[in-house]
Design an enzyme around this catalytic site. Structure first.
Site, mmCIF file in Angstrom:
data_model
loop_
_atom_site.group_PDB
_atom_site.id
_atom_site.type_symbol
_atom_site.label_atom_id
_atom_site.label_comp_id
_atom_site.label_asym_id
_atom_site.label_seq_id
_atom_site.Cartn_x
_atom_site.Cartn_y
_atom_site.Cartn_z
ATOM 1 N N ALA A 186 0.866 -1.178 0.000
ATOM 2 C CA ALA A 186 0.000 0.000 0.000
ATOM 3 C C ALA A 186 0.901 1.226 0.000
ATOM 4 O O ALA A 186 2.067 1.144 0.402
ATOM 5 C CB ALA A 186 -0.888 -0.019 1.234
ATOM 6 N N GLY A 216 0.627 -4.923 1.054
ATOM 7 C CA GLY A 216 -0.625 -4.974 0.284
ATOM 8 C C GLY A 216 -0.422 -5.635 -1.076
ATOM 9 O O GLY A 216 -1.359 -6.210 -1.632
ATOM 10 N N GLU A 269 -0.701 -9.232 -0.391
ATOM 11 C CA GLU A 269 -2.116 -9.494 -0.084
ATOM 12 C C GLU A 269 -2.963 -9.465 -1.361
ATOM 13 O O GLU A 269 -3.896 -10.249 -1.523
ATOM 14 C CB GLU A 269 -2.617 -8.458 0.924
ATOM 15 C CG GLU A 269 -1.967 -8.647 2.292
ATOM 16 C CD GLU A 269 -2.264 -7.519 3.269
ATOM 17 O OE1 GLU A 269 -2.001 -6.345 2.920
ATOM 18 O OE2 GLU A 269 -2.759 -7.797 4.365
ATOM 19 N N GLU A 303 5.091 -5.060 6.882
ATOM 20 C CA GLU A 303 4.440 -3.949 7.588
ATOM 21 C C GLU A 303 4.985 -3.748 9.003
ATOM 22 O O GLU A 303 5.028 -2.649 9.526
ATOM 23 C CB GLU A 303 2.919 -4.173 7.663
ATOM 24 C CG GLU A 303 2.191 -4.102 6.337
ATOM 25 C CD GLU A 303 2.050 -5.438 5.632
ATOM 26 O OE1 GLU A 303 2.850 -6.369 5.924
ATOM 27 O OE2 GLU A 303 1.148 -5.563 4.795
HETATM 28 C C1 HXC Z 1 5.084 4.354 -1.241
HETATM 29 C C2 HXC Z 1 6.945 3.373 -2.117
HETATM 30 C C3 HXC Z 1 6.596 2.126 -1.559
HETATM 31 C C4 HXC Z 1 5.368 2.061 -0.814
HETATM 32 C C5 HXC Z 1 8.447 1.877 -2.604
HETATM 33 N N1 HXC Z 1 8.092 3.159 -2.760
HETATM 34 N N2 HXC Z 1 7.549 1.227 -1.881
HETATM 35 N N3 HXC Z 1 6.200 4.462 -1.957
HETATM 36 N N4 HXC Z 1 4.664 3.209 -0.681
HETATM 37 N N5 HXC Z 1 4.923 0.914 -0.293
HETATM 38 C C6 HXC Z 1 8.802 4.206 -3.486
HETATM 39 C C7 HXC Z 1 10.049 4.675 -2.714
HETATM 40 O O1 HXC Z 1 9.691 5.649 -1.754
HETATM 41 C C8 HXC Z 1 10.862 5.258 -3.839
HETATM 42 O O2 HXC Z 1 10.356 6.526 -4.193
HETATM 43 C C9 HXC Z 1 10.571 4.322 -5.013
HETATM 44 O O3 HXC Z 1 9.319 3.698 -4.703
HETATM 45 C C10 HXC Z 1 11.616 3.251 -5.191
HETATM 46 O O4 HXC Z 1 11.790 2.586 -3.935
HETATM 47 P P1 HXC Z 1 13.224 2.391 -3.219
HETATM 48 O O5 HXC Z 1 12.937 2.143 -1.778
HETATM 49 O O6 HXC Z 1 14.155 3.476 -3.573
HETATM 50 O O7 HXC Z 1 13.709 1.039 -3.961
HETATM 51 P P2 HXC Z 1 14.680 -0.102 -3.390
HETATM 52 O O8 HXC Z 1 15.850 0.494 -2.641
HETATM 53 O O9 HXC Z 1 14.947 -0.998 -4.546
HETATM 54 O O10 HXC Z 1 13.816 -0.893 -2.308
HETATM 55 C C11 HXC Z 1 12.676 -1.589 -2.732
HETATM 56 C C12 HXC Z 1 11.786 -1.995 -1.485
HETATM 57 C C13 HXC Z 1 11.503 -0.712 -0.666
HETATM 58 C C14 HXC Z 1 12.550 -3.009 -0.641
HETATM 59 C C15 HXC Z 1 10.534 -2.629 -2.030
HETATM 60 O O11 HXC Z 1 11.001 0.301 -1.544
HETATM 61 C C16 HXC Z 1 10.508 -0.930 0.433
HETATM 62 O O12 HXC Z 1 10.877 -1.444 1.498
HETATM 63 N N6 HXC Z 1 9.268 -0.496 0.189
HETATM 64 C C17 HXC Z 1 8.235 -0.572 1.211
HETATM 65 C C18 HXC Z 1 7.748 -1.979 1.384
HETATM 66 C C19 HXC Z 1 6.654 -2.041 2.470
HETATM 67 O O13 HXC Z 1 6.944 -1.728 3.648
HETATM 68 N N7 HXC Z 1 5.445 -2.406 2.077
HETATM 69 C C20 HXC Z 1 4.309 -2.486 2.995
HETATM 70 C C21 HXC Z 1 3.562 -1.171 2.987
HETATM 71 S S1 HXC Z 1 2.253 -1.146 4.173
HETATM 72 P P3 HXC Z 1 11.275 7.849 -4.107
HETATM 73 O O14 HXC Z 1 10.328 8.949 -4.527
HETATM 74 O O15 HXC Z 1 11.777 7.946 -2.714
HETATM 75 O O16 HXC Z 1 12.366 7.581 -5.098
HETATM 76 C C22 HXC Z 1 1.048 -2.062 3.489
HETATM 77 C C23 HXC Z 1 -0.227 -2.198 4.315
HETATM 78 C C24 HXC Z 1 -1.184 -3.082 3.586
HETATM 79 O O17 HXC Z 1 1.170 -2.573 2.423
HETATM 80 C C25 HXC Z 1 -2.551 -2.970 4.167
HETATM 81 C C26 HXC Z 1 -3.453 -2.034 3.461
HETATM 82 C C27 HXC Z 1 -3.773 -2.313 2.052
#
Ligand code: HXC
Length: 257
Positions: free
Chosen positions: A65, A108, A111, A131
């Protein structure tokens, strides 16, 4: 449609939905999910479509998400936004959905994959529910569907640590149907879709409904609990800290508050 692309003339009876926010690794903002919901509702009504494939791009199916959209929300904001009604509508799609996954399928995104009916994974795919690392927990079915897919011990490990599963591990645990070389994942998804598209669409839909019923009987209860708990994490300082730290690209400092 701003964040997805829908193609329904590549192969007879098969529609392809491509998630298309590549710069954000297909982070699932609310508009994207609403577009997916609208597309699925249209495709469900379209007699020329029998099987639907959902994919991202090589780098990511979806990295979760949209953290930036959620970071400053309160528990009550999250409750009132009610984004999960969109997910519930997606879950009600009658036609079979195949997820074709390459790269990240996290939070998400994982999911969403588990909401689909079958999964073809590239060898590069990574699945996980990270998360917990940003001070919250799965909110779109992860605690229920991952547990049913991989069993309690593995689900606990994945959700409580945020560790990722490789494509091969995901296959071993029954989360995906098949792992193929990275050039082949979409092709393989089409092969599977073609096989199903030749069969009776009525029988296919009824069989899908029946299979889902076998494990959804108690799902509503589980999802309700999961949602309340997910919303509740937004009452914590740790969720604010975890998501802000992500946005500010630094390590979070969790205090248990
Ligand atoms: C918003 C995101 C994002 C996310 C990545 N980006 N994941 N933006 N929400 N979930 C954005 C980053 O901010 C970045 O933008 C760009 O995408 C590239 O990501 P990087 O982090 O620079 O890439 P990398 O170093 O290759 O790492 C990849 C990654 C990491 C390991 C996937 O991005 C990451 O940990 N993302 C979050 C994963 C996460 O925690 N997901 C769960 C979310 S909560 P900028 O502008 O900075 O370049 C959730 C709740 C679900 O999902 C329930 C409700 C539906």
């Amino acid at each position: 449609m701003e964040f997805i692309k829908v193609t329904d003339n590549k192969e007879p009876y098969i529609a392809l939905i491509e998630l298309n926010r590549p710069k954000e690794l297909n982070a699932l903002n609310r508009q994207l999910m609403e577009e997916v919901r609208d597309a699925l509702q249209q495709l469900d009504k379209n007699d020329a479509v029998r099987v639907i494939i959902i994919t991202g791009n090589e780098q990511a199916f979806a990295a979760g998400a949209d953290i930036k959209q959620m970071a400053d929300k309160t528990a009550i904001d999250m409750l009132m936004i009610d984004q999960f009604s969109t997910w519930d509508q997606i879950r009600k799609t009658k036609k079979p959905i195949i997820a074709a996954v390459s790269g990240f399928a996290l939070g998400g995104g994982c999911e969403f994959v588990m909401t689909c009916d079958m999964v073809i994974a590239s060898e590069t795919a990574k699945f996980g529910q990270p998360e917990i690392k940003i001070g919250t927990m799965p909110g779109a079915g992860g605690t229920q569907r991952l547990t049913k897919a991989v069993g309690k011990a593995k689900a606990m490990e994945l959700i409580l640590t945020g560790r990722f599963l490789s494509a091969e591990e995901a296959h071993f645990y029954g989360l995906v149907n098949k792992v193929v070389p990275k050039e082949m994942y979409l092709y393989e998804a089409f092969q599977l879709a073609k096989e199903i598209a030749q069969l009776s669409p009525v029988a296919v839909q009824l069989a899908k409904e029946s299979i889902n019923r076998s494990f959804e009987t108690h799902l509503d209860e589980g999802l309700t609990l999961e949602r309340k708990n997910f919303y509740l994490t937004f009452a914590s300082e740790d969720q604010k800290e975890g998501m802000r730290a992500f946005v500010e690209k630094r390590k979070p400092n969790f205090k248990g508050k």
